[in-house]
Design a protein around this motif. Structure first.
Motif, mmCIF file in Angstrom:
data_model
loop_
_atom_site.group_PDB
_atom_site.id
_atom_site.type_symbol
_atom_site.label_atom_id
_atom_site.label_comp_id
_atom_site.label_asym_id
_atom_site.label_seq_id
_atom_site.Cartn_x
_atom_site.Cartn_y
_atom_site.Cartn_z
ATOM 1 N N ARG A 5 0.847 -1.186 0.000
ATOM 2 C CA ARG A 5 0.000 0.000 0.000
ATOM 3 C C ARG A 5 0.889 1.246 0.000
ATOM 4 N NH1 ARG A 5 -2.356 1.787 5.101
ATOM 5 N NH2 ARG A 5 -0.448 2.966 4.959
ATOM 6 N N PRO A 6 1.473 1.562 -1.175
ATOM 7 C CA PRO A 6 2.250 2.797 -1.244
ATOM 8 C C PRO A 6 1.343 3.995 -0.984
ATOM 9 C CG PRO A 6 1.921 1.884 -3.434
ATOM 10 C CD PRO A 6 1.373 0.890 -2.457
ATOM 11 N N VAL A 7 1.948 5.103 -0.580
ATOM 12 C CA VAL A 7 1.201 6.327 -0.297
ATOM 13 C C VAL A 7 1.692 7.411 -1.240
ATOM 14 C CG1 VAL A 7 0.655 8.084 1.430
ATOM 15 C CG2 VAL A 7 0.909 5.680 2.117
ATOM 16 N N HIS A 8 0.750 7.991 -1.985
ATOM 17 C CA HIS A 8 1.070 9.088 -2.901
ATOM 18 C C HIS A 8 0.542 10.383 -2.296
ATOM 19 C CE1 HIS A 8 2.098 10.961 -6.681
ATOM 20 N NE2 HIS A 8 0.949 11.612 -6.606
ATOM 21 N N PHE A 9 1.376 11.420 -2.296
ATOM 22 C CA PHE A 9 1.010 12.732 -1.771
ATOM 23 C C PHE A 9 0.701 13.656 -2.946
ATOM 24 C CE2 PHE A 9 3.452 10.638 1.430
ATOM 25 C CZ PHE A 9 2.894 11.039 2.633
ATOM 26 N N LYS A 43 -3.166 -2.108 -2.594
ATOM 27 C CA LYS A 43 -3.894 -0.869 -2.356
ATOM 28 C C LYS A 43 -2.982 0.326 -2.583
ATOM 29 C CE LYS A 43 -7.128 -2.740 1.062
ATOM 30 N NZ LYS A 43 -7.608 -2.607 2.451
ATOM 31 N N VAL A 44 -3.598 1.506 -2.701
ATOM 32 C CA VAL A 44 -2.892 2.776 -2.829
ATOM 33 C C VAL A 44 -3.506 3.740 -1.836
ATOM 34 C CG1 VAL A 44 -2.350 4.728 -4.335
ATOM 35 C CG2 VAL A 44 -2.455 2.415 -5.298
ATOM 36 N N GLY A 45 -2.675 4.360 -1.011
ATOM 37 C CA GLY A 45 -3.128 5.433 -0.143
ATOM 38 C C GLY A 45 -2.793 6.757 -0.805
ATOM 39 N N PRO A 118 -8.042 -7.935 -12.818
ATOM 40 C CA PRO A 118 -7.092 -7.555 -13.866
ATOM 41 C C PRO A 118 -6.063 -6.511 -13.442
ATOM 42 C CG PRO A 118 -9.177 -6.439 -14.209
ATOM 43 C CD PRO A 118 -9.369 -7.381 -13.035
ATOM 44 N N LEU A 119 -6.207 -5.907 -12.257
ATOM 45 C CA LEU A 119 -5.303 -4.840 -11.820
ATOM 46 C C LEU A 119 -4.398 -5.302 -10.690
ATOM 47 C CD1 LEU A 119 -7.766 -1.816 -11.691
ATOM 48 C CD2 LEU A 119 -6.152 -2.380 -13.500
ATOM 49 N N ALA A 120 -3.212 -4.721 -10.652
ATOM 50 C CA ALA A 120 -2.291 -4.966 -9.549
ATOM 51 C C ALA A 120 -1.515 -3.687 -9.263
ATOM 52 C CB ALA A 120 -1.325 -6.098 -9.883
ATOM 53 N N VAL A 121 -1.270 -3.426 -7.984
ATOM 54 C CA VAL A 121 -0.457 -2.292 -7.557
ATOM 55 C C VAL A 121 0.987 -2.767 -7.443
ATOM 56 C CG1 VAL A 121 0.039 -0.699 -5.647
ATOM 57 C CG2 VAL A 121 -2.336 -1.171 -6.315
ATOM 58 N N VAL A 173 10.500 6.075 -4.809
ATOM 59 C CA VAL A 173 9.449 5.102 -5.093
ATOM 60 C C VAL A 173 8.522 5.670 -6.158
ATOM 61 C CG1 VAL A 173 7.499 3.822 -4.113
ATOM 62 C CG2 VAL A 173 9.567 4.178 -2.752
ATOM 63 N N GLU A 174 8.155 4.819 -7.104
ATOM 64 C CA GLU A 174 7.161 5.143 -8.121
ATOM 65 C C GLU A 174 5.992 4.185 -7.958
ATOM 66 O OE1 GLU A 174 8.485 6.004 -12.327
ATOM 67 O OE2 GLU A 174 10.226 4.957 -11.489
ATOM 68 N N LEU A 175 4.837 4.623 -8.365
ATOM 69 C CA LEU A 175 3.636 3.812 -8.313
ATOM 70 C C LEU A 175 3.278 3.367 -9.717
ATOM 71 C CD1 LEU A 175 1.043 2.724 -6.952
ATOM 72 C CD2 LEU A 175 0.075 5.023 -7.248
ATOM 73 N N GLU A 176 3.006 2.070 -9.881
ATOM 74 C CA GLU A 176 2.499 1.547 -11.139
ATOM 75 C C GLU A 176 1.198 0.798 -10.863
ATOM 76 O OE1 GLU A 176 5.394 -0.972 -13.009
ATOM 77 O OE2 GLU A 176 6.698 0.708 -13.524
ATOM 78 N N ILE A 177 0.232 1.006 -11.738
ATOM 79 C CA ILE A 177 -0.988 0.206 -11.736
ATOM 80 C C ILE A 177 -0.890 -0.642 -12.988
ATOM 81 C CG2 ILE A 177 -3.507 0.198 -11.699
ATOM 82 C CD1 ILE A 177 -2.207 1.596 -9.255
ATOM 83 N N SER A 178 -0.797 -1.951 -12.800
ATOM 84 C CA SER A 178 -0.563 -2.859 -13.916
ATOM 85 C C SER A 178 -1.837 -3.574 -14.317
ATOM 86 C CB SER A 178 0.485 -3.905 -13.529
ATOM 87 O OG SER A 178 1.667 -3.279 -13.105
ATOM 88 N N ARG A 179 -1.949 -3.832 -15.575
ATOM 89 C CA ARG A 179 -3.035 -4.644 -16.107
ATOM 90 C C ARG A 179 -2.619 -6.095 -16.197
ATOM 91 N NH1 ARG A 179 -7.446 -2.167 -15.894
ATOM 92 N NH2 ARG A 179 -7.395 0.012 -16.396
#
Length: 188
Positions: A5-9, A43-45, A118-121, A173-179
């Motif tokens: 659960r990475p956190v994006h500001f 998850k993504v915060g 179909p999605l993954a964080v 850290v970078e966030l990716e939402i993968s299909r």
């Protein structure tokens, strides 16, 4: 229990929330300036940041765990620095990697397993020392999946989500939402 659960500001909380929803994530917590979105596999915060501040647009590595005190004990036993700390939302675990990079693992009661959608964080951890980062991930309970073409590795959390390591000049850290589940996909 371990979930990515990475956190994006962001200073545009509503706009960023809409982007996550457009990609298929569902809001499962909304506390105004703090929201959590579920992909079905991680998850993504998202947290409100002041416009123009150094945190605006930054992403931090983060996890959810069942019991932060047991998590700290096991992480220490496996050889990685961890401690129980107070945060603005209560007690949590802070893990410190070699070089001083740290992240939080917050206790939660949602123990659901990935739904296989179909999605993954994927949290992409850029680090000067991929071997040390990979040991930390193993010590917190993430499971090695595969080596990546970029020289890093991909790890899976039992209760959802992935962390990929990649060589970088400094920790970020970078966030990716993968299909798909290979750690690639569309970057958020």
């Amino acid at each position: 229990m371990l979930r990515v659960r990475p956190v994006h500001f962001t200073s545009d909380l509503d706009g960023y929330a809409a982007q996550l929803e457009d990609q298929g994530l569902k809001c499962v917590e909304n506390h105004g300036d703090w929201r959590v979105f579920d992909s079905g596999n991680g998850k993504v915060g998202i947290h409100q940041a002041d416009a123009g501040s150094p945190m605006d647009g930054a992403t931090e590595l983060g996890f959810e765990v069942r019991d932060h005190e047991i998590f700290v004990r096991r992480t220490l036993e496996d050889g990685t620095q961890a401690e129980v700390v107070d945060s603005r939302h209560g007690g949590t675990a802070r893990v410190t990697a070699p070089g001083g990079f740290n992240f939080l693992a917050d206790p939660v009661t949602d123990l659901s397993l990935p739904t296989g959608g179909p999605l993954a964080v994927t949290a992409v951890w850029h680090t000067p020392d991929t071997a040390a980062a990979e040991k930390v991930l193993a010590d917190i309970g993430a499971k090695f999946v595969q080596h990546r073409a970029d020289g890093g590795s991909l790890f899976r959390a039992k209760n959802g989500g992935f962390v990929a390591t990649i060589k970088g000049g400094s920790n970020a850290v970078e966030l990716e939402i993968s299909r798909d589940l290979d750690g690639g996909g569309s970057e958020q």
